[in-house]
Design an enzyme around this catalytic site. Sequence first.
Site, PDB file in Angstrom:
ATOM      1  N   ASP A 164       1.652  -6.920  -5.287  1.00 61.14           N
ATOM      2  CA  ASP A 164       1.408  -6.441  -3.900  1.00 61.14           C
ATOM      3  C   ASP A 164      -0.002  -5.969  -3.774  1.00 61.14           C
ATOM      4  O   ASP A 164      -0.856  -6.276  -4.540  1.00 61.14           O
ATOM      5  CB  ASP A 164       2.602  -5.481  -3.708  1.00 61.14           C
TER       6      ASP A 164
ATOM      7  N   HIS B 281       1.635  -1.793   1.997  1.00 61.47           N
ATOM      8  CA  HIS B 281       2.688  -2.626   2.184  1.00 61.47           C
ATOM      9  C   HIS B 281       3.481  -2.572   0.541  1.00 61.47           C
ATOM     10  O   HIS B 281       4.727  -2.410   0.352  1.00 61.47           O
ATOM     11  CB  HIS B 281       2.353  -4.061   2.099  1.00 61.47           C
TER      12      HIS B 281
ATOM     13  N   SER C 228       9.706  -9.346   3.412  1.00 64.98           N
ATOM     14  CA  SER C 228       9.127  -8.421   2.650  1.00 64.98           C
ATOM     15  C   SER C 228      10.033  -7.494   2.032  1.00 64.98           C
ATOM     16  O   SER C 228      10.157  -6.838   0.960  1.00 64.98           O
ATOM     17  CB  SER C 228       7.809  -8.070   2.978  1.00 64.98           C
TER      18      SER C 228
END
Length: 884
Positions: free
Chosen positions: A179, A239, A419
């Site tokens: 990520d 994220h 996600s």
Amino acid sequence: MKTYKLIAAGLLTLCFSISLWHSEVFSSIPETTAEVTAQSAVQPDTTGKHRLVQLARERGMVRIGVTYNMEHSPERYLGGGQRNAQRQQIAQMHDAFVHELQNKRLNVNIGGKLETYPRIFLSVDEEALLYLYKSELVKSIDVVRRGQRFLSESTTLVGSQNANMLDIDGTGETIVIMDDGVDSSHGAFSGRVNVNNGACFSENDSSAGLSSLCPGGAETAFGFDAGEPCDDFDVECDHGTHVAGIAAGENGVAPGAEIVSFQVFSKTVPDACEDEEDENAPCLTWSDETLEQALDHLNTRPWLSDVTAINMSFGFIDEDTPFTQACDDENTTVTDLIADIFQGSQGAYVVAASGNEGFSNEAAFPACISSVISVGATDNNDEHWQQSNAASYLDLVAPGVDITSAMPGGGTTEKTGTSMAAPHVSGTLALISQAYPMLTPAQVQEKLYDNLEKVSGMQGQPRTDEYGRGRLNAYASVLDALEQNPSVTLIEQSQNISGTETYYNDEYIYVLPGATLNVNGTLNLNNAFLYVLGTLEGSGTINLIGVAEIIDEHGINNFTGTIGDGSDPPPPAYPTVSDTTFTQNTVLADTLMLTGVTTLDPGVTVTVAENNLIIIADTLQMNGSGSSISIFASSGELRLSEGIHVNGGRLVAHSEGEIDIEEEAMLQSTSLTIHSGGKAIIGDDADINTNGGNIVIDPGAELQVRDNVTFGLDSATLRIRGDAVIGDSFTFTNGHISTSSSSSLSIGNGAQLDFAETPAGMFTRGQGFEILGEFSILGNGTMQPYNNQSGGWHGLSLIGNGANGSSVSNAQISGSTHGVRLIGVQDINLSGTQITNHQTAGLFISGSDDINLYEIIVSGSENDGMVTNSVNHYSKFGKLGQSI
């Protein structure tokens, strides 16, 4: 090379998520970070100091992280000796710092200490905090922040909280988060982010408007800081931390799992960003290049065998060629690398988000690859989230709307998207693997899919494009795995113990929610554990013997009887015969425990019958030549109890037969043969000395060796033609090891392998350690031949195509002719290894390709320690280290 923007129409980039934490919200949140440099270094941030002191005054105690005032280099820049020296300096600083605090008698609780970084965690009051600001040992201080309990709704829905109550929390499993980085210092992870294994893959390409987010602007970085979120104020790298918090945060699905972060994004100029809310703001992108680099690097890691899941909450949609079917040909390199990882790790699953475009029959890449577990999202009503991509090949769905999880710098935030759904599945795979570690990769996936919830939106169909096979049910999957674990007993309804029941070493009894265990007789827990999630009642006796425990914090304990210590020995769990002598061939057809001294006369064979269990305790004496115990029939098992002494003879397992040698067993002058389909398990701290007898693992057979086991073979051979997995701290002395081209051998950390001199007249091609099959050994091991500086000895030989893909990292290998000999092999990892010899070259390579020699150290009397013939790409991943 393609560079892909994360397509999420109307959503903020990064990946498939919607961030509900905006810059204007951030400006209203009070600052809670205090990074204060001691007076001995840079002047402190007095504003941050004031806030932290005020926090300590208000709370009474505050949790802080302290960084020592000492020189420190990231370990990726250090050689093996330098790394060890720096770790020793850090350990000495830990001791000095703790000693100083103890001498001052401050109100301090010592927390975790980092081994590779000069940092320690403490709980302190105001007085102690003010003292630390003045200490010359301290470089900086920052508060350890913890967010609220998060993910409560989604983890309750999928049942992972119930699994956690069973102490199934992912401990011992590793999840790789690919990520935009994971904040390793966030309180949600409690030090479980393995910063040493982190990595960064990013791009510097001015023509494409790309700049790297790796430390120092390099395109790759490894080790400490490499997997952290970017510190670029132009983009939000929040994220990966959020995704990691869902998979393995303190209130995530697998709160005991280890996390490894691979940062795979690059900063992209505004002109190259599409569909952004702010057309003048840069964004984050990943590419084929960064993804392939990350997968390639992971595939070479010696710790890959510890990985359960690799989470990819990102992807792209090709508008010209929609992925309406599996897209294995879209990027065959990625497809092949994923397959290699799955095989090399013996089951590391890639889990990917399906995407947020709201398509009815198309998921994103890489979720569309057939070997990837593709995950869509459900909303707060347990229904299909409208923007979650659907596809005929979608595997399953998980919660993905309004998911609260960690954000960099501390605290939490909400995000929505597929996600957020994917890491629920990654965490669940870790739970299943922990529940029964002996499950095959196919069985783990079976437990995941067979227990999915058929939600109402599926309208009774076995699968649909929107929901795949169903919605994740972590608890049901874990219970299914536990049911297959022979060490586990599940009590799902009411059960009464009126007589006597005994559970032995490392057995677990779970009283599940809604069930009642009524003990009116005697329950003996002999090194066993009782978990109460339902109700425990009764007025009988429960004996806690050895390391035994009743864990009832999540259940109801209404037991009014006696809790004893087992001073009166419990009755045997099996029919018992003491001091038995076998004078002729015998078939044991009934379950039996043999205690005292069990003796086999010369030439006698004792056979364990089909589906039968024979337990031998205390002493087994097999006299003369030819005496043996054999397991011939289907599912027969011979169990040699903890601490047993075995002398002489031979142990043999045939098809589907099993030999289980428990902890601290001692075998003297005893050989071991496992034929095709058979299995041998050797417990912790066992000591096996064959006195010249071979240990033979035939093709199709399996050997499992736990930790701290010693093999002494007295010039005999451990001959592996099947599969062998050996744990940490393995000691092998005075023998040889050989494998076949179809075998596999894996050895854990800290092994010490000392090989024997070949007896006169015996010809072996690779005396000591000859490997023709796939082989791996983790770090800090040593391999050396018999202590004779003549005679053509090699510490390790890897020969032929069967040994392709073998890995030896951070080991110490010596030999009299060659320390390591590589002949006709490919894709070999020797990174960080020290190789020495006595006569010629330490490292000899011939007819081989793709050899990883990153940071190796070689010595020898020829060619600076290294001889190469017909070798290609022998420094593919790095450069040859210094010679010594």
